[in-house]
Scaffold this motif. Structure first.
Motif, PDB file in Angstrom:
ATOM      1  N   ASN A  53       0.823  -1.205   0.000  1.00  0.00           N
ATOM      2  CA  ASN A  53       0.000   0.000   0.000  1.00  0.00           C
ATOM      3  C   ASN A  53       0.858   1.255   0.000  1.00  0.00           C
ATOM      4  OD1 ASN A  53      -2.998  -0.548   0.253  1.00  0.00           O
ATOM      5  ND2 ASN A  53      -2.186  -1.942   1.819  1.00  0.00           N
ATOM      6  N   ALA A  54       0.397   2.269  -0.713  1.00  0.00           N
ATOM      7  CA  ALA A  54       1.059   3.573  -0.666  1.00  0.00           C
ATOM      8  C   ALA A  54       1.047   4.066   0.777  1.00  0.00           C
ATOM      9  CB  ALA A  54       0.337   4.554  -1.568  1.00  0.00           C
ATOM     10  N   PRO A  55       2.193   4.517   1.303  1.00  0.00           N
ATOM     11  CA  PRO A  55       2.254   4.903   2.718  1.00  0.00           C
ATOM     12  C   PRO A  55       1.543   6.218   2.984  1.00  0.00           C
ATOM     13  CG  PRO A  55       4.332   5.401   1.643  1.00  0.00           C
ATOM     14  CD  PRO A  55       3.502   4.659   0.627  1.00  0.00           C
ATOM     15  N   ALA A  56       1.243   6.447   4.247  1.00  0.00           N
ATOM     16  CA  ALA A  56       0.675   7.729   4.654  1.00  0.00           C
ATOM     17  C   ALA A  56       1.635   8.845   4.248  1.00  0.00           C
ATOM     18  CB  ALA A  56       0.445   7.740   6.164  1.00  0.00           C
ATOM     19  N   GLY A  57       1.088   9.928   3.784  1.00  0.00           N
ATOM     20  CA  GLY A  57       1.924  11.048   3.376  1.00  0.00           C
ATOM     21  C   GLY A  57       2.417  10.969   1.946  1.00  0.00           C
ATOM     22  N   THR A  58       1.914  10.002   1.187  1.00  0.00           N
ATOM     23  CA  THR A  58       2.299   9.913  -0.218  1.00  0.00           C
ATOM     24  C   THR A  58       1.899  11.201  -0.936  1.00  0.00           C
ATOM     25  OG1 THR A  58       2.075   7.511  -0.279  1.00  0.00           O
ATOM     26  CG2 THR A  58       1.920   8.660  -2.369  1.00  0.00           C
ATOM     27  N   PRO A  59       2.815  11.844  -1.646  1.00  0.00           N
ATOM     28  CA  PRO A  59       2.468  13.090  -2.339  1.00  0.00           C
ATOM     29  C   PRO A  59       1.323  12.891  -3.321  1.00  0.00           C
ATOM     30  CG  PRO A  59       4.848  12.756  -2.321  1.00  0.00           C
ATOM     31  CD  PRO A  59       4.235  11.482  -1.812  1.00  0.00           C
ATOM     32  N   GLU A  60       0.546  13.948  -3.506  1.00  0.00           N
ATOM     33  CA  GLU A  60      -0.624  13.842  -4.387  1.00  0.00           C
ATOM     34  C   GLU A  60      -0.224  13.608  -5.836  1.00  0.00           C
ATOM     35  OE1 GLU A  60      -1.264  18.648  -5.116  1.00  0.00           O
ATOM     36  OE2 GLU A  60      -2.754  17.490  -4.000  1.00  0.00           O
ATOM     37  N   TRP A  61       1.006  13.954  -6.193  1.00  0.00           N
ATOM     38  CA  TRP A  61       1.442  13.780  -7.581  1.00  0.00           C
ATOM     39  C   TRP A  61       1.915  12.361  -7.877  1.00  0.00           C
ATOM     40  CZ3 TRP A  61       6.498  12.452  -7.092  1.00  0.00           C
ATOM     41  CH2 TRP A  61       7.238  13.001  -6.060  1.00  0.00           C
ATOM     42  N   VAL A  62       2.012  11.511  -6.863  1.00  0.00           N
ATOM     43  CA  VAL A  62       2.377  10.105  -7.081  1.00  0.00           C
ATOM     44  C   VAL A  62       1.143   9.353  -7.562  1.00  0.00           C
ATOM     45  CG1 VAL A  62       3.079   7.953  -5.950  1.00  0.00           C
ATOM     46  CG2 VAL A  62       4.265  10.090  -5.415  1.00  0.00           C
ATOM     47  N   SER A  63       1.242   8.684  -8.684  1.00  0.00           N
ATOM     48  CA  SER A  63       0.110   7.917  -9.214  1.00  0.00           C
ATOM     49  C   SER A  63      -0.116   6.667  -8.375  1.00  0.00           C
ATOM     50  CB  SER A  63       0.371   7.509 -10.667  1.00  0.00           C
ATOM     51  OG  SER A  63       0.442   8.639 -11.496  1.00  0.00           O
ATOM     52  N   VAL A  64      -1.379   6.357  -8.124  1.00  0.00           N
ATOM     53  CA  VAL A  64      -1.763   5.195  -7.332  1.00  0.00           C
ATOM     54  C   VAL A  64      -2.843   4.430  -8.084  1.00  0.00           C
ATOM     55  CG1 VAL A  64      -2.788   4.390  -5.164  1.00  0.00           C
ATOM     56  CG2 VAL A  64      -1.181   6.312  -5.146  1.00  0.00           C
TER      57      VAL A  64
END
Length: 307
Positions: free
Chosen positions: A69-80
């Motif tokens: 899972n993408a961790p807490a605080g993942t920047p909004e510009w990181v694609s998920v």
């Protein structure tokens, strides 16, 4: 905390002097520098694939954990990509660009593993997750794992036999080291179901075991592995991932999963010949370019197994 701008994205970098590979004295800052150098070759092989990370924030001798899972605080510009499993939804990072690659490396998410399929609708909202069981594979991978005292030398012998069998079926493969003990062979495919690719890979591995029982094993039982090469076909399952090309490994030394030429495979007579460190890999890219580039362009049809 140093802040740098990479392709228009601001990255906060931390503990760059921290040694993550004590035996070699290799730091996190050196790991980030390596990934920046190889990004043009690495990124096409992971783009649009649901990434999982092996993180080791205290170095290869410390605690490590596998993160999907993408961790807490993942920047909004990181694609998920939200990937729907049977009982849960996993929020996988998509490593689409250099800023994302360096952001992950800064988290000590230094081993990057991806599946044999691409996620549809990158960045889909949580309300519209991708169903993992609907993804089609666009490649087959064979993981060749030696059982001691066998080494990568025996893996190379087995790899040549796998390639010969594939060619007889109208396919071809491209090799890389695992960065650990063995080899990976990739076959680029026209999209096919995971069930079909797994069935074909298992069938080929079984056939090779029958023809070369002194060298090749297709069964997973560890008691059978000494002196043989286990041709692991199971990584073609939708749930499995494989370490990506050009990725650093969490071993005593910062070894790299490195693309090879078939001439290197054929000539291998010493395990040390196929151990590559970051400096070796950047030199190889400068000399050869991306040896796995054909995976991005060539696509074979999976043989019909209904006969």
């Amino acid at each position: 905390m140093p802040v740098t701008e990479v392709e228009g994205r601001r990255l906060k970098l931390s503990n760059l002097d921290k040694v993550l590979w004590p035996e070699y004295g290799f730091t996190k800052g050196e790991a980030l520098h390596y990934y920046a150098q190889v990004a043009d070759a690495l990124l096409p092989h992971v783009r649009d694939r649901a990434a999982s990370f092996l993180r080791f924030p205290d170095g290869v001798d410390g605690e490590r954990f596998f993160a999907k899972n993408a961790p807490a605080g993942t920047p909004e510009w990181v694609s998920v990509a939200d990937v729907e499993l049977t009982r849960s939804t996993v929020h996988h990072v998509l490593v689409q660009d250099l800023p994302t690659l360096l952001w992950a490396a800064n988290l000590a998410a230094l081993e990057l593993h991806v599946p044999q399929w691409k996620a549809a609708d990158p960045g889909a909202a949580p309300a519209a997750p991708v169903r993992a069981d609907e993804r089609l594979a666009d490649r087959i991978v064979f993981d060749l794992d030696p059982g001691a005292p066998a080494t990568v030398v025996e893996c190379c012998r087995a790899a040549l036999l796998v390639r010969e069998a594939l060619r007889a079926d109208g396919l071809d493969a491209w090799p890389k080291t695992s960065g650990s003990k063995g080899l990976h062979l990739y076959v680029p495919l026209a999209p096919a179901s995971a069930e079909a690719t797994s069935a074909y890979a298992k069938s080929l591995a079984r056939r090779l075991e029958e023809e070369h029982p002194e060298l090749i094993l297709h069964r997973m039982a560890r008691k059978l592995r000494p002196r043989k090469v286990f041709v692991d076909w199971s990584q073609n399952s939708r749930a499995k991932t494989t370490v990506a090309p050009y990725v650093l490994r969490a071993k005593a030394r910062p070894t790299v999963s490195t693309p090879l030429t078939w001439d290197e495979v054929e000539a291998c007579a010493d395990p040390d010949e196929l151990v590559f460190l970051p400096g070796d890999v950047t030199e190889r890219i400068a000399t050869h370019g991306d040896l796995l580039a054909p995976l991005l362009d060539d696509h074979f049809d999976l043989p019909d197994m209904t006969d």
